[in-house]
Scaffold this motif. Structure first.
Motif, PDB file in Angstrom:
ATOM      1  N   UNK A 623       1.187  -0.943  -0.167  1.00 37.40           N
ATOM      2  CA  UNK A 623      -0.400  -0.184   0.264  1.00 37.40           C
ATOM      3  C   UNK A 623       0.813   1.096   0.123  1.00 37.40           C
ATOM      4  N   UNK A 624       0.541   2.482  -0.921  1.00 33.71           N
ATOM      5  CA  UNK A 624       1.456   3.178  -1.237  1.00 33.71           C
ATOM      6  C   UNK A 624       0.682   4.487  -1.279  1.00 33.71           C
ATOM      7  N   UNK A 625       0.779   6.267  -0.303  1.00 32.76           N
ATOM      8  CA  UNK A 625      -0.107   6.910  -0.288  1.00 32.76           C
ATOM      9  C   UNK A 625       1.048   7.695  -2.215  1.00 32.76           C
ATOM     10  N   UNK A 626       0.399   8.234  -3.133  1.00 28.90           N
ATOM     11  CA  UNK A 626       1.257   8.823  -4.018  1.00 28.90           C
ATOM     12  C   UNK A 626       0.542  10.353  -4.588  1.00 28.90           C
ATOM     13  N   UNK A 627      -0.282  10.508  -3.574  1.00 30.61           N
ATOM     14  CA  UNK A 627      -0.746  11.542  -3.648  1.00 30.61           C
ATOM     15  C   UNK A 627      -1.968  11.653  -4.826  1.00 30.61           C
ATOM     16  N   UNK A 628      -1.193  11.289  -6.012  1.00 32.60           N
ATOM     17  CA  UNK A 628      -2.496  12.040  -7.145  1.00 32.60           C
ATOM     18  C   UNK A 628      -1.759  10.946  -8.139  1.00 32.60           C
ATOM     19  N   UNK A 629      -2.283   9.857  -8.627  1.00 34.96           N
ATOM     20  CA  UNK A 629      -1.541   9.549  -9.128  1.00 34.96           C
ATOM     21  C   UNK A 629      -2.269   9.468 -10.895  1.00 34.96           C
ATOM     22  N   UNK A 630      -1.244  10.542 -11.620  1.00 33.38           N
ATOM     23  CA  UNK A 630      -1.301  10.917 -12.885  1.00 33.38           C
ATOM     24  C   UNK A 630      -1.526   9.920 -14.400  1.00 33.38           C
ATOM     25  N   UNK A 631      -1.205   8.956 -14.447  1.00 28.91           N
ATOM     26  CA  UNK A 631      -1.259   8.304 -15.186  1.00 28.91           C
ATOM     27  C   UNK A 631      -1.132   6.299 -14.644  1.00 28.91           C
ATOM     28  N   UNK A 632      -2.351   6.839 -13.918  1.00 32.08           N
ATOM     29  CA  UNK A 632      -2.694   4.876 -12.715  1.00 32.08           C
ATOM     30  C   UNK A 632      -1.944   3.706 -13.265  1.00 32.08           C
ATOM     31  N   UNK A 633      -2.253   3.638 -14.508  1.00 27.62           N
ATOM     32  CA  UNK A 633      -1.463   2.426 -15.210  1.00 27.62           C
ATOM     33  C   UNK A 633       0.110   2.348 -14.928  1.00 27.62           C
ATOM     34  N   UNK A 634       1.114   3.469 -14.435  1.00 28.57           N
ATOM     35  CA  UNK A 634       2.461   3.942 -14.769  1.00 28.57           C
ATOM     36  C   UNK A 634       2.621   4.040 -13.184  1.00 28.57           C
ATOM     37  N   UNK A 635       1.738   4.299 -12.357  1.00 25.63           N
ATOM     38  CA  UNK A 635       1.566   4.557 -10.874  1.00 25.63           C
ATOM     39  C   UNK A 635       2.020   2.718  -9.978  1.00 25.63           C
ATOM     40  N   UNK A 636       0.762   2.139 -10.649  1.00 23.67           N
ATOM     41  CA  UNK A 636       1.299   0.861 -10.317  1.00 23.67           C
ATOM     42  C   UNK A 636       2.696  -0.083 -10.577  1.00 23.67           C
ATOM     43  N   UNK A 637       2.861   0.181 -11.737  1.00 22.72           N
ATOM     44  CA  UNK A 637       3.910  -0.281 -12.818  1.00 22.72           C
ATOM     45  C   UNK A 637       5.209   0.349 -12.113  1.00 22.72           C
ATOM     46  N   UNK A 638       5.383   1.272 -11.640  1.00 31.88           N
ATOM     47  CA  UNK A 638       6.666   1.835 -10.468  1.00 31.88           C
ATOM     48  C   UNK A 638       6.459   0.726  -9.333  1.00 31.88           C
ATOM     49  N   UNK A 639       5.339   0.652  -8.839  1.00 31.11           N
ATOM     50  CA  UNK A 639       5.298   0.275  -7.514  1.00 31.11           C
ATOM     51  C   UNK A 639       5.704  -1.216  -7.849  1.00 31.11           C
TER      52      UNK A 639
END
Length: 737
Positions: A623-639
């Motif tokens: 679980x991670x707080x990202x503030x705002x996911x500008x590109x949700x798919x990329x955010x999940x990929x980074x995680x």
């Protein structure tokens, strides 16, 4: 803006448009820097020292120059400008001068008409070495009686942190000593670039890097050229993770190109890449945690020693991160911490994803598990009782002024359903678990970890980015071009910049220009900062464009955008800075050193064959707080990617350095996780906006690397009962063999 824009614009922030480079990369059509080609191009090669410490008593180039096809052989005497480079402290020779300080240090460079000829010529260079005993132990290097790697001594930086009363005692005390091995960034594209001499006496360099302007300053100085005569363009980058922040072959390729008057391309082999870039600092850490009977922390005392290797790179900043973040995301009234970065004759170490926070997190999270056992609490509960909240102070005295959902992240990963074995059970398949057992000795364990990471450059560094946005009419419709010097290293930045422009200007057609040094600096693609800082600059440039459109339209409602642009394009360039940071007090370590804090939590489930010492991570929840996911798919990929890199450090990744020599410089012997090693992941993304950040976003890339390692090791401890204090965990640590 009252100017009318077309409705129905897609691909803005909060959506996941297809990355423009994605299809090309997965089909093999993307042009990386190693694919560059130029007419009449020569190939460069490097001769490197085989010794970690030696004096150079002579160099004979005769045999190399006599080889047909060789056009240049250069040494330190041929460096036209400054003889040293470095990101923070310019202590690293362009080519070795009088001595070598690590095995793999460049001594001479060659240009030839074929890469094999260049390599053969380099092998013909005769160097006379007077071999000296190397300094290879970080702790021993701190001894005043130790041999000096550099004349000024072996201590690069000492960071003391003093918070609260320094003489507290506690009814519950846990002490531990920990060690972290040297990890490689293991990016898939080795160092490469192409230098082309220019008609004005300058040079064009096409390079895979993380920081175009960081390279520019160092390269121009070493070439003895004004910066305007050295022009850098970003070539295709095959991953980075910190390993491309430092200069590698940039100056060498330019020297050879200027000397020969022809384009020169340099491409490192995989083995050479292990010597050509910095690595994660190996660390030794000692922690003492004092708490009350309910598990609430009263004090933390710690000592961290980072082995920086032969040259400074970013070690001084890394040790500051390790110490300022060194107690974790916890509320502690008293902190006594000392961090040391030291020179040795080991390979240089510098930036790698997590930047000092990784090493500290392994130690403090191991301590939190020990504390939980000492007071009889669940590992999550002891963390929740001590979790940071908004308004709490860090060890530096800095107030946490944004969301700090530490307890919530921990509860989320704890409360997920437990992992169940796949059906059919692997123990029932031919070969059983890992083709070695039918599960007779397999034990399951679950472990937790949470970490904290700063976002952006710290300690008063002038951290800014420059963005240019041009809006014009193309083919009868509005189109935008965004230009920055920000390095796309695989993190998806080019996609995010286009999303911001679509959102702010309402135009569908957005082109992201190639990053180069014809525009102002965007800083480094590191510290999880580019979406924050360059994204902020692009947003600000779009706002400037809107203001100009408003002026042109006279504020009239409903003005047509194409009509307003009939006066000509709107072109705005903006420098954007986040809130300031400040240097640490040199005596107490107090100060508002960081821009923003980011948090991630992990739960790992592992199966361990306690008889064979084999480990398999079977599930990870994060679980991670990202503030705002500008590109949700990329955010999940980074995680997911960051978690996998932490898994590598936990159970397999380590550069084996013996007496200063790297013993495993290949992906045959340096193991990285494959798709078969990475387990199913449950990724829970929180979006708790940061009021100080553009769109409320928070840096994403580094936190998952930080907390996944201790969570996995905690799970291995739970399965085996072995008190593991070193990563990566090896089979012999579990079996005692």
């Amino acid at each position: 803006m009252t100017v009318e824009v077309k409705s129905g614009t897609t691909g803005g922030i909060g959506t996941s448009p297809v990355r423009p480079d994605g299809t090309l990369k997965v089909t093999g059509e993307f042009a990386f820097s190693s694919d560059l080609w130029a007419d009449r191009m020569l190939w460069g090669a490097t001769l490197r020292s085989p010794h970690p410490r030696a004096r150079i008593s002579g160099i004979d180039l005769t045999a190399a120059l006599a080889l047909p096809g060789v056009h240049a052989v250069l040494t330190a005497e041929d460096v036209p400008g400054a003889k040293h480079y470095g990101l923070e402290h310019r202590d690293q020779p362009v080519l070795a001068m009088g001595q070598v300080r690590y095995a793999g240090e460049p001594v001479a460079i060659v240009a030839a008409d074929h890469p094999e000829t260049a390599r053969r010529a380099a092998a013909r260079i005769a160097v006379q070495y007077e071999v000296l005993p190397p300094v290879v132990d970080g702790e021993a290097a701190l001894d005043p009686a130790a041999e000096r790697v550099h004349e000024a001594g072996n201590l690069l930086r000492h960071v003391p942190i003093r918070k609260g009363p320094q003489d507290l005692t506690a009814p519950v005390v846990v002490v531990g000593e920990y060690e972290v091995g040297m990890q490689d960034q293991a990016f898939l594209g080795p160092e490469s670039g192409l230098a082309i001499p220019a008609e004005d006496g300058g040079v064009e360099l096409f390079i895979a890097t993380q920081w175009l302007h960081g390279d520019l300053g160092q390269v121009a100085d070493c070439l003895g050229l004004p910066p305007e005569k050295v022009r850098l363009t970003l070539a295709g980058v095959g991953g980075a993770f910190g390993g491309r922040e430092d200069v590698s072959m940039q100056v060498h390729a330019c020297m050879l190109a200027l000397h020969t008057g022809r384009p020169v391309k340099m491409v490192y082999s995989r083995e050479e890449s292990f010597f050509g870039h910095v690595h994660r600092h190996p660390a030794r850490l000692r922690y003492e945690h004092g708490a009350d009977a309910d598990g609430r922390l009263l004090y933390v005392k710690a000592r961290i020693v980072l082995d920086g290797g032969a040259y400074a790179s970013t070690s001084m900043a890394v040790v500051a991160n390790a110490t300022t973040l060194g107690i974790g995301p916890y509320r502690v009234p008293s902190v006594t911490m000392d961090g040391y970065a030291v020179y040795t004759n080991n390979p240089p170490c510098g930036a790698m994803r997590g930047f000092g926070a990784v090493q500290a997190c392994f130690a403090y999270e191991s301590q939190m598990d020990r504390l939980a056992a000492a007071v009889g609490l669940d590992p999550v509960e002891v963390r929740v009782r001590n979790a940071l909240e908004p308004g709490d102070t860090m060890p530096t005295g800095q107030v946490v002024d944004g969301p700090a959902p530490v307890a919530e992240l921990l509860r989320r990963v704890r409360d997920l359903p437990p992992f169940e074995r796949a059906d059919p059970d692997p123990r029932e398949l031919p070969g059983g678990v890992a083709n070695t057992t039918h599960g007779e000795g397999v034990r399951r364990g679950v472990g937790y970890g949470i970490g904290i990471k700063n976002v952006g450059f710290s300690e008063g560094f002038d951290d800014y980015s420059t963005a240019r946005v041009r809006l014009e009419v193309v083919g009868g419709e509005p189109a935008a071009v965004v230009h920055t010097a920000a390095a796309e290293v695989g993190q998806g930045l080019v996609t995010v910049m286009a999303q911001i422009v679509r959102t702010e200007l309402g135009v569908q057609r957005v082109t992201v220009a190639t990053a180069d040094t014809t525009i102002g600096s965007a800083g480094s693609s590191s510290a999880s900062r580019q979406t924050y800082v360059t994204g902020g600059a692009v947003k600000a440039a779009c706002e400037a464009v809107r203001r100009e459109l408003h002026r042109r339209s006279g504020g009239a409602a409903g003005a047509d955008l194409v009509t307003v642009l009939g006066e000509g394009p709107v072109d705005e360039t903006v420098e954007w800075r986040h809130k300031p940071t400040f240097p640490l007090d040199p005596g107490t370590g107090q100060g508002n050193a960081h821009v923003q804090y980011a948090f991630a939590a992990h739960r790992a489930t592992v199966d361990v064959d306690v008889e064979l010492g084999l480990i398999r991570v079977v599930e990870i929840a994060t679980a991670q707080d990202v503030g705002r996911a500008l590109h949700p798919q990329s955010v999940r990929g980074q995680i997911a990617g960051g978690t996998a890199q932490g898994l590598g450090l936990a159970v397999m990744e380590e550069i084996q350095v013996v007496d200063g020599l790297i013993r495993n410089p290949s992906f045959t012997d340096y193991l990285i996780p494959t798709i078969l090693d990475v387990p199913p992941m449950h990724i829970d993304v929180l979006e708790l906006g940061d009021p100080s950040a553009p769109y409320g976003l928070r840096g994403v890339g580094e936190p998952p690397t930080i907390s996944s390692t201790p969570a996995i090791v905690a799970a291995i401890r739970a399965a085996t009962g072995v008190d593991l204090r070193r990563v990566p965990v090896r089979p012999e640590h579990l079996t005692g063999t």
